[in-house]
Design a protein around this motif. Sequence first.
Motif, mmCIF file in Angstrom:
data_model
loop_
_atom_site.group_PDB
_atom_site.id
_atom_site.type_symbol
_atom_site.label_atom_id
_atom_site.label_comp_id
_atom_site.label_asym_id
_atom_site.label_seq_id
_atom_site.Cartn_x
_atom_site.Cartn_y
_atom_site.Cartn_z
ATOM 1 N N GLU A 101 -65.223 19.208 -16.033
ATOM 2 C CA GLU A 101 -63.974 19.907 -16.296
ATOM 3 C C GLU A 101 -63.085 19.070 -17.216
ATOM 4 N N PRO A 102 -63.036 19.399 -18.510
ATOM 5 C CA PRO A 102 -62.268 18.579 -19.450
ATOM 6 C C PRO A 102 -60.769 18.561 -19.164
ATOM 7 N N MET A 103 -60.237 19.606 -18.540
ATOM 8 C CA MET A 103 -58.797 19.620 -18.272
ATOM 9 C C MET A 103 -58.392 18.573 -17.238
ATOM 10 N N THR A 104 -59.325 18.155 -16.377
ATOM 11 C CA THR A 104 -59.017 17.090 -15.433
ATOM 12 C C THR A 104 -59.384 15.720 -16.004
ATOM 13 N N ALA A 105 -60.220 15.689 -17.034
ATOM 14 C CA ALA A 105 -60.628 14.417 -17.626
ATOM 15 C C ALA A 105 -59.727 14.003 -18.792
ATOM 16 N N LEU A 106 -59.074 14.974 -19.446
ATOM 17 C CA LEU A 106 -58.185 14.673 -20.567
ATOM 18 C C LEU A 106 -56.747 14.518 -20.076
ATOM 19 N N ASN A 107 -56.007 13.623 -20.721
ATOM 20 C CA ASN A 107 -54.595 13.391 -20.377
ATOM 21 C C ASN A 107 -53.745 14.521 -20.956
ATOM 22 N N PRO A 108 -53.041 15.282 -20.114
ATOM 23 C CA PRO A 108 -52.302 16.447 -20.621
ATOM 24 C C PRO A 108 -51.071 16.097 -21.451
ATOM 25 N N VAL A 109 -50.595 14.847 -21.379
ATOM 26 C CA VAL A 109 -49.353 14.495 -22.089
ATOM 27 C C VAL A 109 -49.609 13.713 -23.377
ATOM 28 N N LEU A 110 -50.877 13.548 -23.742
ATOM 29 C CA LEU A 110 -51.218 12.882 -25.000
ATOM 30 C C LEU A 110 -52.017 13.833 -25.874
ATOM 31 N N SER A 111 -51.786 13.785 -27.181
ATOM 32 C CA SER A 111 -52.604 14.579 -28.095
ATOM 33 C C SER A 111 -54.045 14.088 -28.009
ATOM 34 N N VAL A 112 -54.996 14.964 -28.310
ATOM 35 C CA VAL A 112 -56.403 14.583 -28.180
ATOM 36 C C VAL A 112 -56.771 13.495 -29.190
ATOM 37 N N GLY A 113 -56.142 13.523 -30.358
ATOM 38 C CA GLY A 113 -56.386 12.474 -31.342
ATOM 39 C C GLY A 113 -55.959 11.114 -30.821
ATOM 40 N N GLU A 140 -65.448 16.409 -36.916
ATOM 41 C CA GLU A 140 -66.265 17.230 -37.806
ATOM 42 C C GLU A 140 -67.712 17.268 -37.335
ATOM 43 N N GLN A 141 -68.215 16.171 -36.774
ATOM 44 C CA GLN A 141 -69.590 16.123 -36.291
ATOM 45 C C GLN A 141 -69.828 17.106 -35.147
ATOM 46 N N VAL A 142 -68.795 17.319 -34.324
ATOM 47 C CA VAL A 142 -68.945 18.262 -33.208
ATOM 48 C C VAL A 142 -68.467 19.659 -33.595
ATOM 49 N N HIS A 143 -68.293 19.885 -34.900
ATOM 50 C CA HIS A 143 -68.009 21.214 -35.451
ATOM 51 C C HIS A 143 -66.697 21.817 -34.947
ATOM 52 N N LEU A 144 -65.661 20.977 -34.864
ATOM 53 C CA LEU A 144 -64.328 21.497 -34.549
ATOM 54 C C LEU A 144 -63.668 21.982 -35.833
ATOM 55 N N PRO A 145 -62.942 23.104 -35.786
ATOM 56 C CA PRO A 145 -62.280 23.618 -36.997
ATOM 57 C C PRO A 145 -60.956 22.893 -37.249
ATOM 58 N N ASP A 146 -60.542 22.831 -38.499
ATOM 59 C CA ASP A 146 -59.214 22.315 -38.854
ATOM 60 C C ASP A 146 -58.928 21.011 -38.104
ATOM 61 N N VAL A 147 -59.689 19.969 -38.423
ATOM 62 C CA VAL A 147 -59.654 18.736 -37.634
ATOM 63 C C VAL A 147 -58.278 18.064 -37.643
ATOM 64 N N GLU A 148 -57.508 18.207 -38.693
ATOM 65 C CA GLU A 148 -56.163 17.626 -38.722
ATOM 66 C C GLU A 148 -55.271 18.275 -37.664
ATOM 67 N N ARG A 149 -55.380 19.599 -37.537
ATOM 68 C CA ARG A 149 -54.595 20.297 -36.511
ATOM 69 C C ARG A 149 -55.075 19.920 -35.116
ATOM 70 N N ILE A 150 -56.403 19.841 -34.931
ATOM 71 C CA ILE A 150 -56.960 19.471 -33.629
ATOM 72 C C ILE A 150 -56.484 18.078 -33.233
ATOM 73 N N TYR A 151 -56.459 17.146 -34.193
ATOM 74 C CA TYR A 151 -56.048 15.768 -33.920
ATOM 75 C C TYR A 151 -54.660 15.725 -33.280
ATOM 76 N N ALA A 152 -53.764 16.576 -33.745
ATOM 77 C CA ALA A 152 -52.387 16.569 -33.252
ATOM 78 C C ALA A 152 -52.172 17.489 -32.052
ATOM 79 N N SER A 153 -53.204 18.220 -31.641
ATOM 80 C CA SER A 153 -53.055 19.196 -30.560
ATOM 81 C C SER A 153 -53.177 18.534 -29.191
ATOM 82 N N TYR A 154 -52.551 19.177 -28.202
ATOM 83 C CA TYR A 154 -52.671 18.752 -26.810
ATOM 84 C C TYR A 154 -53.759 19.583 -26.132
ATOM 85 N N PRO A 155 -54.350 19.085 -25.037
ATOM 86 C CA PRO A 155 -55.464 19.802 -24.401
ATOM 87 C C PRO A 155 -55.184 21.267 -24.099
#
Length: 557
Positions: A101-113, A140-155
Amino acid sequence: MMTDAPILEVEELVVETSGRKPSRILDAISFTINAGETLCLVGESGSGKSVTSLATMGLLPPGALVAQSGCIRLAGEDVLTATPAKLLSLRGRHMAMIFQEPMTALNPVLSVGRQLDEVLCQHTSQTGPQRRARVLEVFEQVHLPDVERIYASYPHQLSGGQRQRIMIAMALLLKPQLLIADEPTTALDVTTQHQILALIKQLQREHGTAVLFITHDMGVVVDIADRVCVMHHGQLVESGPVDQVLGSPQEAYTQRLLAAVPSLLPRPPREATSNKTVLEVQSLEKVFNANQGVLRWLRKPVTPTRAVDDVSFVLKRGRTLGVVGESGSGKSTLARCVMRLITPTGGNIRVSGKQITELPKSMLKPHRKRIQMIFQDPNRSLNPRMTVGQSLIEGPTNYGTSRREALARGRELLELVGLPVDAIDRYPHQFSGGQRQRIAIARALAMEPEVIVADEAVSALDVSVQAQVLTLLHEIQLRLGIAVLFITHDLRVAAQICDDVLVMQRGRLIEYGPAAQVLGQPEAEYTRQLMEAAPGRGWDFAAGAPVKPRFSPVEAH
């Protein structure tokens, strides 16, 4: 890309509980994994699969579990005797883990980047720009779209499939020799699951990574495994190449596991026993207007979301209608509208001929008794502070039934769902996951409903318990004539339990009809894609042999 050099060697590993009376959790298990090889650990809940992965990562909970003997060798080091500093070095550089479950493994208050950047800060001496470039590269290797936006996104701003890709990216950031995946696709729809499995295989080919894959989904085993180890009560009862174990299993336990796997071929249609319509939905719509509330106050315009768009169906007494589709297709929103947990934007909902679409909440009580819900996770839907009996009688007593009568009915229902009568005085934590789901079914039946809405009611259960719960639902339906609206992303389950199937995509109805037609000979291209994405679609578990594909293959995106 396999070699003969083992990446991971587990020898005679014994893990026990701590305390005066230790209980053995792992009983002298041994296996190896070579570079570029995928080994699947399979078995029922409680068989020791996840404990094996935690021991390998050096993450056994202190004070609860302890490795009494054996060894786990990775990169020439024994994980069980390694110092904390050495363990920290091994994790990330030599081994990494993808959690269920990634929502319990990722920190909700930090961007994923930022979270991936922390990994590089801990294990490398790269500069800030170098770390950012590496994170974007692995995105990009894991085929995420718009990697700059993903970098700044929260879970919470990402879909389930995207969050799981983030977990894979984090695990592969330092190019580890061993990747441990603990049920990484269980909660994902078939399309996303197919993409994630294809992604793991692709990255494995490129980097020669050894993979320890833990799952209870035999379809996934067919798609990804080179070898299989079957676990039961902490022991390895059978192991070998995937074709050998699945094609000609030697152990009775393995044979029972495989026999419990539902087929993708729809079961023969049942004859209708009643012509009474208990649930009718006409042109249902639900639009979430994102410009309301806080976003409106901030004057931030956001396009409204049409979660359910012009959906109609009819459900008759004693029948099961399956609702299938990818995550975000509107399945759960449809269920919440039917239950009137949320108010539809348009359309009509009739329960036994009574219009409930526009009724205010104060006038819904008489109708709620007719339609009840079974949720996906009984751990969250059952109150841990209430006994089973208190949970069973809460609804009936709220509708005027005496406590004595409600308790008597509760005991009858426990027997009906295959639990002992004395379970009525126990608490949810004293039962297994499958038993808790039986309690949830009994609670829904306590209201004597005409319709039950089951929202992913068996998706978290292993195959044998899943088969038991599905059989139970079928038997109850035959005895009581209850109609079931069954929401699932598991097409195997839909093929075996549903009389009719409704396929949704982006809120719209794509295909609707008898299960044998929709799942056996789909007309819509989207339905064909869903069927082709189902794990293990090329294997007949009953025959223990491959089958020819029925549709044109679908490539992972």
